[in-house]
Scaffold this active site. Structure first.
Site, PDB file in Angstrom:
ATOM      1  N   GLY A  40      32.669  61.191  -0.102  1.00  0.00           N
ATOM      2  CA  GLY A  40      31.349  60.931   0.153  1.00  0.00           C
ATOM      3  C   GLY A  40      30.587  62.344   0.734  1.00  0.00           C
ATOM      4  CG  LEU A  43      22.270  63.446   5.996  1.00  0.00           C
ATOM      5  CD1 LEU A  43      21.106  62.719   7.060  1.00  0.00           C
ATOM      6  CD2 LEU A  43      22.261  64.811   5.747  1.00  0.00           C
ATOM      7  CB  ALA A  44      28.825  61.430   7.231  1.00  0.00           C
ATOM      8  NE  ARG A 330      14.791  51.657  13.305  1.00  0.00           N
ATOM      9  CZ  ARG A 330      15.104  52.556  12.604  1.00  0.00           C
ATOM     10  NH1 ARG A 330      16.467  52.411  11.769  1.00  0.00           N
ATOM     11  NH2 ARG A 330      14.836  53.890  12.536  1.00  0.00           N
TER      12      ARG A 330
END
Ligand SMILES: Cc1cc2nc3c(=O)[nH]c(=O)nc-3n(C[C@H](O)[C@H](O)[C@H](O)COP(=O)(O)OP(=O)(O)OC[C@H]3O[C@@H](n4cnc5c(N)ncnc54)[C@H](O)[C@@H]3O)c2cc1C
Length: 405
Positions: A40, A43-44, A330
């Protein structure tokens, strides 16, 4: 099956600091002897791979995207929270921790949330050092706005494209390590399986998506940073390419998976335009700073929104939650909007949304200021719906967004 989150012992504020201190260190000359696989490049993953490479480990990084900078993180819009308290509003690490625990219905793991709050400021510093152009005040300080569930402005942002700018920053750091030779990058390469020996992940099997060739790679540690699973739901803000394959394959190999229902439903997505559409486009959280959410007070209202007088509108979030108004967390906003739509007050041709109205903001701030803050989002909305948010309120509806199982 026993779920052990391995949260370190000690007082809340010291748990992870103590743990970090107690971890055995690897001296710089020894680091190149260790191989780390990162799957991946969001951002991680990009952040982890670049950091491990910078430290001197041998890193291999994999993504099925055609470029490392095409991870789904690029779509993040509104910004990222940190407790810097530049505005002297009484914010603190503890308040960010408290708001996050409360926003998570008191169900999150306290130690991990505390750690998140603790490192939030460093994340902003790191991203800034990587060249991320966060919005700034006239005097040069980083600017802030609010996200839901808070009574302070602690969101750092780059217009409505924060994820894109953050990912470009992380990508630059990663590209530097690739050039230096500490990181080897495999794009268009799909992880097919995790290799387990004695209960530990020691490698992965991958397929080259261009040639079809299958190969395996071993490492001392495997990091899966492969994004969320909200596409498992019918409606989702995630792109269809977020196919949940890596997590599923790891789960099949024995990785535990708890609480998949810990999925955040985001209130401000563009409603589906037919009954088959499942990918909804997110309209940034930040819009709730200046937009007011309402439905017609009467069921089956057919008038144009601008023709509905104030006393025949229900600003249901402001009415129910006066302390937070439109900036309630949210899940609270999502549940309230769904309730209104289910009660027959939905707006739009399919009656499947609620209004997000900027008329007051135009009057209070002027069109230029609103455009400066949200112009790109308004443009995106108009392209998708054919409706001009400068002339009529946006329509929004909740959809599964990010996942925390
Ligand atoms: C529309 C939208 C707006 C958002 N706005 C915000 C916001 O304003 N603020 C905020 O804090 N958060 C926001 N989020 C959430 C945030 O963007 C995500 O939580 C975060 O970016 C996820 O990063 P990641 O690195 O974990 O995953 P991703 O960026 O999804 O990266 C996953 C990576 O894994 C790779 N991968 C997956 N499976 C495989 C496989 N089988 N083989 C090889 N590679 C694989 C992909 O190629 C990709 O590189 C938003 C999310 C969305 C969808």
């Amino acid at each position: 099956m026993q779920l052990d989150a391995r949260i370190p012992a000690g007082p809340l504020a010291e748990k992870w600091d103590n743990h970090r201190f107690e971890l055995p260190l690897v001296a710089p000359p020894n680091r190149r002897k260790f191989e780390v696989i990162v799957v991946g490049t969001g951002l991680a993953g990009a952040g982890a791979a670049a950091t491990l490479g910078e430290l001197g480990y041998n890193v291999k990084v994999f993504t099925y995207n055609d470029s490392n900078r095409r991870a789904h993180s690029i779509s993040a819009q509104g910004g990222i929270n940190a407790a810097k308290d530049y505005r002297n509003e009484g914010d603190s690490i503890h308040r960010l921790f408290y708001d996050t625990i409360k926003g998570g219905d008191y169900r999150a793991r306290e130690a991990n949330v505390y750690r998140l709050a603790q490192v939030s400021n460093e994340i902003i510093d790191q991203a800034t050092a990587q060249g991320v152009p966060f919005a700034r005040e006239y005097g040069g300080m980083l600017a802030n706005r609010s996200f839901g569930g808070t009574q302070v402005a602690r969101t750092f942002y780059a217009r409505g494209q924060t994820g894109q700018q953050l990912l470009l920053g992380a990508y630059q750091a990663l590209a530097r390590q690739i050039k230096l030779g500490t990181v080897t990058s495999y794009t268009r390469t799909e992880m097919l399986d995790v290799v387990i020996v004695d209960g530990r992940a020691v490698g992965i099997v991958v397929r080259d998506m261009v040639t079809g060739e299958v190969s395996s790679h071993s490492a001392h540690a495997v990091v899966l940073a492969t994004g969320g699973y909200s596409n498992a739901y019918f409606l989702s803000t995630n792109a269809k390419a977020c196919n949940v394959t890596a997590i599923w394959r790891a789960h099949r190999k024995g990785a535990m998976f708890a609480n998949p229902c810990f999925t955040q439903i985001h209130p401000t997505c563009i409603p589906a335009s037919d009954e088959f559409q499942s990918k909804l486009t997110l309209m940034s959280e930040s819009l709730r700073n200046d937009g007011r959410i309402w439905v017609p007070a009467n069921e089956g209202e057919a008038r144009h929104p601008r023709d509905i007088p104030e006393d025949q509108r229900d600003y249901f979030l402001e009415r129910r939650y006066p302390a937070f108004g439109n900036l309630v967390p949210r899940d609270v906003a999502s549940r309230a909007a769904k309730r209104e739509v289910d009660a027959g007050k939905g707006v739009g041709a399919l009656h499947n949304g609620v209004y997000l109205d900027f008329a007051d903001a135009f009057a209070r701030l002027g069109k230029d200021v609103v455009t400066e803050r949200y112009g790109n989002l308004f443009e995106m909305y108009e392209r998708i719906t054919g409706e001009n948010p400068y002339e009529m309120p946006m329509r929004i509806y909740p959809a599964p967004h990010y996942t925390m199982g």
